[in-house]
Design an enzyme around this catalytic site. Sequence first.
Site, PDB file in Angstrom:
ATOM      1  N   CYS A 137      49.496  70.168  83.149  1.00 15.18           N
ATOM      2  CA  CYS A 137      50.378  69.000  83.295  1.00 15.18           C
ATOM      3  C   CYS A 137      50.948  68.956  84.711  1.00 15.18           C
ATOM      4  O   CYS A 137      51.022  67.894  85.337  1.00 15.18           O
ATOM      5  CB  CYS A 137      51.518  69.067  82.276  1.00 15.18           C
ATOM      6  SG  CYS A 137      50.987  69.176  80.556  1.00 15.18           S
ATOM      7  N   CYS A 143      20.287  44.813  61.631  1.00 14.04           N
ATOM      8  CA  CYS A 143      21.044  45.177  62.846  1.00 14.04           C
ATOM      9  C   CYS A 143      22.399  44.478  62.860  1.00 14.04           C
ATOM     10  O   CYS A 143      23.418  45.074  63.236  1.00 14.04           O
ATOM     11  CB  CYS A 143      20.255  44.788  64.097  1.00 14.04           C
ATOM     12  SG  CYS A 143      18.610  45.538  64.208  1.00 14.04           S
ATOM     13  N   CYS A 166      53.498  73.530  80.987  1.00  9.83           N
ATOM     14  CA  CYS A 166      52.028  73.414  81.001  1.00  9.83           C
ATOM     15  C   CYS A 166      51.506  73.315  82.433  1.00  9.83           C
ATOM     16  O   CYS A 166      51.822  72.365  83.157  1.00  9.83           O
ATOM     17  CB  CYS A 166      51.609  72.201  80.171  1.00  9.83           C
ATOM     18  SG  CYS A 166      49.929  71.623  80.472  1.00  9.83           S
ATOM     19  N   CYS A 225      17.395  40.671  64.131  1.00 16.93           N
ATOM     20  CA  CYS A 225      17.267  41.560  62.971  1.00 16.93           C
ATOM     21  C   CYS A 225      18.515  41.505  62.088  1.00 16.93           C
ATOM     22  O   CYS A 225      19.624  41.807  62.527  1.00 16.93           O
ATOM     23  CB  CYS A 225      17.019  42.985  63.476  1.00 16.93           C
ATOM     24  SG  CYS A 225      17.373  44.292  62.295  1.00 16.93           S
TER      25      CYS A 225
END
Length: 436
Positions: A59, A189, A56, A186
């Site tokens: 890589c 929430c 690769c 809230c």
Amino acid sequence: MKQLSSLLLLAFIAGAAQAAFYSPSDGVVELTPSNFDKLVTNDDSVWIVEFFAPWCGHCQSLVPEYIKLAKALKGVVKVGSVNADEHNSLGGQFNVRGFPTIKIFGANKRSPTDFNGQRTAKAIAEAALAEVKKKVQAALGGGGSSSNGGSSSSDDDVIELTEDNFDKLVLNSDDIWLVEFFAPWCGHCKNLAPEWAKAAKELKGKVKLGALDATAHQSKAAEYNVRGYPTIKFFAANSKRASDAQEYDGGRTASDIISWASDKHVANVPAPELIEIINESTFDTACEGKPLCVVSVLPHILDCDAKCRNKFLDTLRTLGEKYKQKQWGWGWTEGAQQLALEESLEVGGFGYPAMAVVNFKKMKFSVLKGSFSKDGINEFLRDISFGRGHTAPVRGAKKPAIVSVDPWDGKDGELPAEEDIDLSDIDLDDNGKDEL
């Protein structure tokens, strides 16, 4: 004795090739199936692990940065690497689909997080140190800076937004965002908070989830016309202003959020580039690190003019758009230009256009047997995506040699100019006869 020496030399060379990426002095620990659990899974330390393949190119480019990372994090975070081409069982265990893949093994070693940032020592180190901080906070029994029960609290996967960083992070971003505007008091929430955190973890690398305390940053909440809590807004990639934000209209469970956001992610994924294979670099760009690579071989420009060729290319781009979520690579070449490629995939011998889909990790391919049309190719690719169809090994079991050729100029082909023949020196009235 000489034969034994030769065998020992070959073994040494093979071992050296395997370890060519990192030496013991680099500080990168070589991980294998035999030592992975002992060193990583059962260890309390945070680990960064690169899954690579020796062939690769990306890589290979990462090596100097990865060595720099290992030396910088020595004593703080452990750095390792897995040759996933050789130890594919480890790659499969952690769902590695391309190279290089970098994963951070933090508190939950069975569920590492993917690193999807820039492949620099600094960026990877910052992600690793964030995981260390998260692990320390968990050990101390505390989360992030907020203790109000809102979604900006404990999970680092949820990004805390403020008036100071909102525009910088969310607007003009290459990423897509879901942002929750909440109030600490809230109740809805607070109920959403664990679902939001779970969704953020699952969507990491695809969609970013943020949260803004609308009571502490009222001007930003007003800018986005927030009138109730929680309010969730969607920001497509490269959103530039408040009017670009869209209302979230999905459910409030983690699975609902993940499903809704995943659909947006697929819709926003750019279509893959259809790359003409004119040298080794373009071939690597088209195919290297991709799960599959769709390779098309088109007729010579003298057999299929510019209009004809562009029609084929348009068909391929349309299908690239349709299958873009697969993240396949797409490349094309003119017939007889890349003979080694054609031979390795067994295409071209029965005429052009031709197509093969190849997995260069497994060195297997499948050839289109039906028509080279939108419907014919779609049926072929659909079967491939479901794992159906006949496959064969790539000839030579290695990446084919790619030669450098000139790119297509987009024009019709021209026949070579005929050479003028001077007949002035030829006596056409010669009545001489040749005798046997």
